[in-house]
Design a protein around this motif. Structure first.
Motif, PDB file in Angstrom:
ATOM      1  N   PHE A   1      -4.204  -1.400   2.592  1.00  0.00           N
ATOM      2  CA  PHE A   1      -3.995  -2.141   1.341  1.00  0.00           C
ATOM      3  C   PHE A   1      -4.802  -3.444   1.343  1.00  0.00           C
ATOM      4  CE2 PHE A   1      -0.456  -0.650  -1.471  1.00  0.00           C
ATOM      5  CZ  PHE A   1      -0.368   0.615  -0.924  1.00  0.00           C
ATOM      6  N   GLY A   2      -4.722  -4.161   2.474  1.00  0.00           N
ATOM      7  CA  GLY A   2      -5.435  -5.426   2.557  1.00  0.00           C
ATOM      8  C   GLY A   2      -6.940  -5.227   2.441  1.00  0.00           C
ATOM      9  N   TYR A   3      -7.427  -4.200   3.093  1.00  0.00           N
ATOM     10  CA  TYR A   3      -8.860  -3.906   3.060  1.00  0.00           C
ATOM     11  C   TYR A   3      -9.302  -3.594   1.631  1.00  0.00           C
ATOM     12  CZ  TYR A   3     -13.215  -1.464   4.121  1.00  0.00           C
ATOM     13  OH  TYR A   3     -14.516  -1.047   4.151  1.00  0.00           O
ATOM     14  N   MET A   4      -8.495  -2.784   0.942  1.00  0.00           N
ATOM     15  CA  MET A   4      -8.845  -2.384  -0.417  1.00  0.00           C
ATOM     16  C   MET A   4      -8.753  -3.563  -1.382  1.00  0.00           C
ATOM     17  SD  MET A   4      -9.818   0.629  -0.694  1.00  0.00           S
ATOM     18  CE  MET A   4      -9.806   2.253  -0.018  1.00  0.00           C
ATOM     19  N   ALA A   5      -7.892  -4.519  -1.045  1.00  0.00           N
ATOM     20  CA  ALA A   5      -7.690  -5.643  -1.953  1.00  0.00           C
ATOM     21  C   ALA A   5      -8.831  -6.654  -1.865  1.00  0.00           C
ATOM     22  CB  ALA A   5      -6.362  -6.323  -1.640  1.00  0.00           C
ATOM     23  N   ARG A   6      -9.668  -6.557  -0.820  1.00  0.00           N
ATOM     24  CA  ARG A   6     -10.796  -7.481  -0.710  1.00  0.00           C
ATOM     25  C   ARG A   6     -11.699  -7.316  -1.927  1.00  0.00           C
ATOM     26  NH1 ARG A   6     -12.709  -5.927   5.321  1.00  0.00           N
ATOM     27  NH2 ARG A   6     -10.815  -6.546   6.430  1.00  0.00           N
ATOM     28  N   SER A   7     -12.278  -8.430  -2.339  1.00  0.00           N
ATOM     29  CA  SER A   7     -13.079  -8.386  -3.570  1.00  0.00           C
ATOM     30  C   SER A   7     -14.354  -7.578  -3.369  1.00  0.00           C
ATOM     31  CB  SER A   7     -13.411  -9.802  -4.027  1.00  0.00           C
ATOM     32  OG  SER A   7     -13.963 -10.510  -2.940  1.00  0.00           O
ATOM     33  N   GLU A   8     -14.838  -7.501  -2.117  1.00  0.00           N
ATOM     34  CA  GLU A   8     -16.113  -6.795  -1.933  1.00  0.00           C
ATOM     35  C   GLU A   8     -15.940  -5.285  -1.801  1.00  0.00           C
ATOM     36  OE1 GLU A   8     -14.806  -8.942   0.199  1.00  0.00           O
ATOM     37  OE2 GLU A   8     -15.037  -8.316   2.281  1.00  0.00           O
ATOM     38  N   THR A   9     -14.690  -4.797  -1.703  1.00  0.00           N
ATOM     39  CA  THR A   9     -14.493  -3.350  -1.620  1.00  0.00           C
ATOM     40  C   THR A   9     -14.637  -2.751  -3.016  1.00  0.00           C
ATOM     41  OG1 THR A   9     -12.921  -3.769   0.137  1.00  0.00           O
ATOM     42  CG2 THR A   9     -12.962  -1.555  -0.782  1.00  0.00           C
ATOM     43  N   ALA A  10     -15.571  -1.820  -3.130  1.00  0.00           N
ATOM     44  CA  ALA A  10     -15.951  -1.353  -4.463  1.00  0.00           C
ATOM     45  C   ALA A  10     -14.842  -0.567  -5.143  1.00  0.00           C
ATOM     46  CB  ALA A  10     -17.209  -0.492  -4.353  1.00  0.00           C
ATOM     47  N   SER A  11     -14.191   0.312  -4.387  1.00  0.00           N
ATOM     48  CA  SER A  11     -13.250   1.230  -5.032  1.00  0.00           C
ATOM     49  C   SER A  11     -11.827   0.684  -5.058  1.00  0.00           C
ATOM     50  CB  SER A  11     -13.276   2.580  -4.317  1.00  0.00           C
ATOM     51  OG  SER A  11     -13.136   2.373  -2.934  1.00  0.00           O
ATOM     52  N   GLY A  12     -11.680  -0.624  -4.830  1.00  0.00           N
ATOM     53  CA  GLY A  12     -10.348  -1.224  -4.778  1.00  0.00           C
ATOM     54  C   GLY A  12      -9.549  -1.022  -6.044  1.00  0.00           C
ATOM     55  N   ASP A  13     -10.186  -1.168  -7.200  1.00  0.00           N
ATOM     56  CA  ASP A  13      -9.465  -1.041  -8.474  1.00  0.00           C
ATOM     57  C   ASP A  13      -8.853   0.341  -8.620  1.00  0.00           C
ATOM     58  OD1 ASP A  13      -9.970  -3.554  -9.104  1.00  0.00           O
ATOM     59  OD2 ASP A  13     -11.571  -3.144 -10.577  1.00  0.00           O
ATOM     60  N   HIS A  14      -9.675   1.350  -8.340  1.00  0.00           N
ATOM     61  CA  HIS A  14      -9.177   2.727  -8.446  1.00  0.00           C
ATOM     62  C   HIS A  14      -8.022   2.965  -7.487  1.00  0.00           C
ATOM     63  CE1 HIS A  14     -13.475   3.754  -9.878  1.00  0.00           C
ATOM     64  NE2 HIS A  14     -12.710   3.338 -10.881  1.00  0.00           N
ATOM     65  N   PHE A  15      -8.148   2.389  -6.298  1.00  0.00           N
ATOM     66  CA  PHE A  15      -7.112   2.558  -5.283  1.00  0.00           C
ATOM     67  C   PHE A  15      -5.777   2.011  -5.787  1.00  0.00           C
ATOM     68  CE2 PHE A  15      -4.698   0.779  -1.710  1.00  0.00           C
ATOM     69  CZ  PHE A  15      -4.519   1.928  -0.959  1.00  0.00           C
ATOM     70  N   PHE A  16      -5.811   0.799  -6.339  1.00  0.00           N
ATOM     71  CA  PHE A  16      -4.544   0.217  -6.773  1.00  0.00           C
ATOM     72  C   PHE A  16      -3.999   0.912  -8.009  1.00  0.00           C
ATOM     73  CE2 PHE A  16      -5.684  -3.063  -3.785  1.00  0.00           C
ATOM     74  CZ  PHE A  16      -4.464  -3.231  -3.160  1.00  0.00           C
ATOM     75  N   GLN A  17      -4.911   1.445  -8.835  1.00  0.00           N
ATOM     76  CA  GLN A  17      -4.437   2.269  -9.949  1.00  0.00           C
ATOM     77  C   GLN A  17      -3.683   3.478  -9.425  1.00  0.00           C
ATOM     78  OE1 GLN A  17      -6.659   3.589 -13.165  1.00  0.00           O
ATOM     79  NE2 GLN A  17      -7.384   1.568 -13.774  1.00  0.00           N
ATOM     80  N   PHE A  18      -4.188   3.993  -8.295  1.00  0.00           N
ATOM     81  CA  PHE A  18      -3.571   5.192  -7.729  1.00  0.00           C
ATOM     82  C   PHE A  18      -2.209   4.887  -7.128  1.00  0.00           C
ATOM     83  CE2 PHE A  18      -2.930   8.103  -4.133  1.00  0.00           C
ATOM     84  CZ  PHE A  18      -2.940   9.306  -4.815  1.00  0.00           C
ATOM     85  N   VAL A  19      -2.125   3.826  -6.334  1.00  0.00           N
ATOM     86  CA  VAL A  19      -0.901   3.628  -5.550  1.00  0.00           C
ATOM     87  C   VAL A  19       0.232   2.945  -6.316  1.00  0.00           C
ATOM     88  CG1 VAL A  19      -2.055   3.618  -3.323  1.00  0.00           C
ATOM     89  CG2 VAL A  19      -1.726   1.473  -4.562  1.00  0.00           C
ATOM     90  N   THR A  20      -0.092   2.282  -7.421  1.00  0.00           N
ATOM     91  CA  THR A  20       0.943   1.500  -8.098  1.00  0.00           C
ATOM     92  C   THR A  20       2.155   2.333  -8.478  1.00  0.00           C
ATOM     93  OG1 THR A  20      -0.760   0.068  -8.984  1.00  0.00           O
ATOM     94  CG2 THR A  20       1.404  -0.060 -10.016  1.00  0.00           C
ATOM     95  N   ALA A  21       1.882   3.498  -9.089  1.00  0.00           N
ATOM     96  CA  ALA A  21       2.984   4.246  -9.695  1.00  0.00           C
ATOM     97  C   ALA A  21       3.996   4.736  -8.667  1.00  0.00           C
ATOM     98  CB  ALA A  21       2.435   5.411 -10.497  1.00  0.00           C
ATOM     99  N   HIS A  22       3.495   5.267  -7.550  1.00  0.00           N
ATOM    100  CA  HIS A  22       4.462   5.875  -6.625  1.00  0.00           C
ATOM    101  C   HIS A  22       4.856   4.942  -5.494  1.00  0.00           C
ATOM    102  CE1 HIS A  22       0.587   7.027  -4.692  1.00  0.00           C
ATOM    103  NE2 HIS A  22       1.246   6.700  -3.607  1.00  0.00           N
ATOM    104  N   GLY A  23       4.226   3.775  -5.411  1.00  0.00           N
ATOM    105  CA  GLY A  23       4.507   2.844  -4.320  1.00  0.00           C
ATOM    106  C   GLY A  23       5.981   2.551  -4.105  1.00  0.00           C
TER     107      GLY A  23
END
Lengths: 345, 341
Positions: free
Chosen positions: A212-234
């Motif tokens: 999660f922390g890695y994906m939340a970094r601003s330089e990670t390109a696919s971070g937005d998609h990742f959080f879109q994915f995990v929000t609902a079932h988290g």
């Protein structure tokens, strides 16, 4: 009366009981035994009366001076008939609804193990997420914890915007039920040994947090998609992991904190308390799997997913707090009259 | 009765009828085969469920001329079937089939609650989920074999085996938590009927005083002796029986040369098998056989011609050569002694 004569008298009844046992073991009914002379209620009545007389024979075996071999036979006959007369109850689904919606929330609300496991899980999760996010202060943390390949794989798989076919959704929810609930059940089972359970819980928390922390970094390109994915079932998923570990800990704690019972009895009582918590956890896993299978990978707007996450969090809170709140803490010692019986026993 | 519990693998259960009976417990050597059979049958069940699903999804696709429409459903259902069967096979089987799975049925064991009641759904669930902990610790194959990926692990089952050895009911950890135990569920058990195949026994029994009372402990000893005597050599039987028989011979007034083994057998016959009939009838029915003309009684006025031959230790059937000197008066004397109140 001579023993030989008495045994000769009783033998036909014992044999009849054996034949009824045969029929009961095969079909659970007495219809086919003895040429169909007894069926339905009549058969059960006959069976019960034969069983009682065999019991009486066994009780009087000493007074009758029956030979030991015959006594051994009677022990087996009575045991066999006993197994048929007192059969296991089929799983009653109504009682399980009761367990899930009445007993489980109360146990969860009152159980300190739930708090411990929630603090361990969410605490480590947040800590790990923080450490992984701040790359400057803690270089290489995320890679060390989650593994370089896992991070890259996660990054790759969320490269594209979320969009999948119905077939994909169905398969994925099936997979998540099978895989994630399996992890939860395993975590629960390890709980009786405590340390493996804590290890699984902590390692899950740290690895998830690192990703999660890695994906939340601003330089990670696919971070937005990742959080879109995990929000609902988290909410469902993370709570379920913490709950399954809590149920496991409840099992293991019984070994040490016996509260006056003998150790084995304490394990038994605590295990019985842990089952509803595990049931609630499994239910959350299944809900999470359906969300993860259908809603999370869909191209639905983020607002909707966020709304679902808030709704599910609200449902969980309602379940834990409103359904779980009660005046006095639940214990397995029944109150009033039953308590006296318990103490007497 | 006795304060010392027998040192064997039985457990006493008190039924709602307030009768206590013994269950034979099943140990690891019976349970391991059952578990192995269960693993195999679990996979067979999965295949059995999945194969028709796969075929029907295939046919559906062929008939509707569409490509792989049903495949996702099939995969999802397969995963679910796999999940349910691999996790809940034991739980469902035990609750539906009264504490037995396929493996337990084949090996003849059954799982019940420790108080003898049938297993409940909750106990079955617990003990089956906790099997994972019982199979611990895992042993990685990669430790011994090079090149095997470290995911292949063998469960050693030491935790379960250890607790089984340490508990009185031979329970593994899951059984302890669920409060269950394994019992042997013998299917066939014939009623033991002892028959006396020695013709001398009924004959000798007629000489026993009618008021001879066999105490309970004596009756038990006799039954155990007769049960075991087939496994012993004749000399050993005599050696063992002598200690018990000598005082009895004294008591019933038999001559001391009588074969102790035969005497034990006779007492057994007297205690368990002799039917309640008038003694005079017995005398008529029972063929005195080899004993014809010889009385074992010491104080009897019937004086045997061949004293040493009267109760030979191992006597073959040379009846014919025996002088048959039955005197009606003498047999009467014997009878009168037996009819003594």
């Amino acid at each position: 009366m001579r023993i030989a004569k008495r045994m000769k008298d009783r033998q036909p009844q014992w044999e009849e009981l054996e034949r009824l046992c045969d029929a009961m073991e095969l079909r659970g009914r007495t219809d086919k035994a003895l040429g169909g002379s007894y069926s339905g209620a009549e058969g059960i009545q006959r069976f019960a009366s034969l069983y009682r007389s065999a019991c009486a024979d066994l009780a009087l075996a000493d007074a009758y001076q029956l030979p030991p071999a015959t006594v051994a036979y009677l022990h087996r006959l009575v045991a066999r008939a006993h197994n048929q007369l007192y059969r296991a109850n089929r799983v009653d689904f109504r009682s399980w609804i009761d367990v899930l919606f009445v007993e489980a929330p109360k146990r969860i609300f009152a159980d300190p193990c739930v708090r411990v496991s929630a603090i361990v899980f969410f605490g480590l999760f947040c800590l790990s997420m923080y450490l992984a996010f701040h790359e400057q202060q803690f270089p290489g943390y995320a890679e060390a914890m989650a593994g370089q390949s896992a991070l890259e794989q996660a990054e790759d798989s969320f490269e594209q915007p979320l969009n999948a076919s119905l077939g994909h959704y169905i398969v994925m929810s099936g997979f998540y039920i099978q895989h994630n609930t399996g992890i939860g059940l395993r975590c629960f089972a390890w709980g009786i040994l405590i340390i493996p359970c804590l290890y699984v819980l902590a390692s899950n928390a740290i690895q998830l947090g690192a990703v999660f922390g890695y994906m939340a970094r601003s330089e990670t390109a696919s971070g937005d998609h990742f959080f879109q994915f995990v929000t609902a079932h988290g909410p469902f998923e993370l709570t379920a992991i913490a709950l399954s570990a809590a149920a496991g800990l409840r099992l293991g704690i019984g070994l040490f904190y016996t509260s006056g019972l003998s150790r084995i009895d304490s394990v038994r009582v605590n295990a019985s308390r842990a089952v509803p918590i595990m049931g609630a956890s499994a239910m959350l896993f299944v809900l999470a799997a359906f969300t993860e299978g259908f809603l999370s990978p869909s191209p639905a707007p983020y607002v909707f997913k966020a709304f679902w996450a808030i709704l599910s969090s609200g449902l969980i809170s309602f379940y834990f707090v409103i359904l779980g709140f009660h005046d006095q803490p639940t214990s397995d010692v029944p109150s009033g009259k039953a308590k006296e019986d318990w103490d007497a026993a | 009765m006795t304060s010392i519990r027998a040192l064997d693998t039985t457990i006493e259960v008190i039924t709602p009828e307030n009768i206590s009976f013994d269950y034979q417990l099943a140990g690891p050597f019976r349970r391991l085969p059952a578990y192995l059979i269960d693993i195999v049958s679990r996979w067979c069940l999965i295949v059995l469920f999945v194969l028709p699903l796969y075929l029907s999804s295939l046919f559906f696709d062929i008939f509707t001329m569409r490509n792989l429409v049903t495949l996702p459903f099939f995969v999802a259902v397969t995963l679910l079937v796999y999940f349910v069967i691999s996790w809940f096979y034991g739980t469902l089987m035990e609750t539906y089939f009264n504490g037995r799975t396929i493996g337990k049925w084949i090996t003849g064991i059954r799982v019940i609650e420790v108080d003898g009641r049938p297993i409940t759904g909750r106990s079955a669930l617990l003990r089956n989920l906790l099997r994972i902990a019982d199979l611990a610790p895992m042993y990685a194959i990669s430790n011994v074999a090079e090149g095997v990926p470290p995911i292949y692990m063998i469960p050693t089952g030491m935790v379960g085996l250890g607790t089984m050895m340490l508990t009185r009911r031979m329970q593994r950890l899951g059984d302890l938590a669920a409060g269950t135990m394994f019992v042997i569920d013998e299917k066939r058990w014939r009623i033991p009927v002892e028959t006396v195949d020695d013709a001398r026994v009924p004959a000798l029994a007629t000489y026993l005083p009618a008021d001879l009372r066999i105490s309970r402990s004596m009756a038990r000893t006799l039954a155990v002796y007769v049960d075991r005597r087939g496994a012993m050599a004749p000399t050993r039987r005599r050696e063992i029986a002598r200690h018990l028989i000598d005082p009895i011979l004294e008591k019933v007034g038999f001559r001391p040369e009588i074969d102790p083994d035969l005497m034990m057998y006779t007492l057994y016959y007297h205690a368990f098998l002799r039917t309640e009939v008038a003694v005079s009838d017995t005398q008529d029915q029972v063929d005195l056989g080899v004993l014809r003309g010889h009385s074992p009684l010491r104080t009897s006025s019937v004086v045997c011609k061949h004293d040493n031959d009267a109760m030979p230790v191992e006597r073959s059937s040379h009846v014919k050569s025996e002088p048959s000197d039955i005197d009606p008066a003498k047999s009467l004397q014997v009878k009168s002694r037996e009819e003594r109140p």
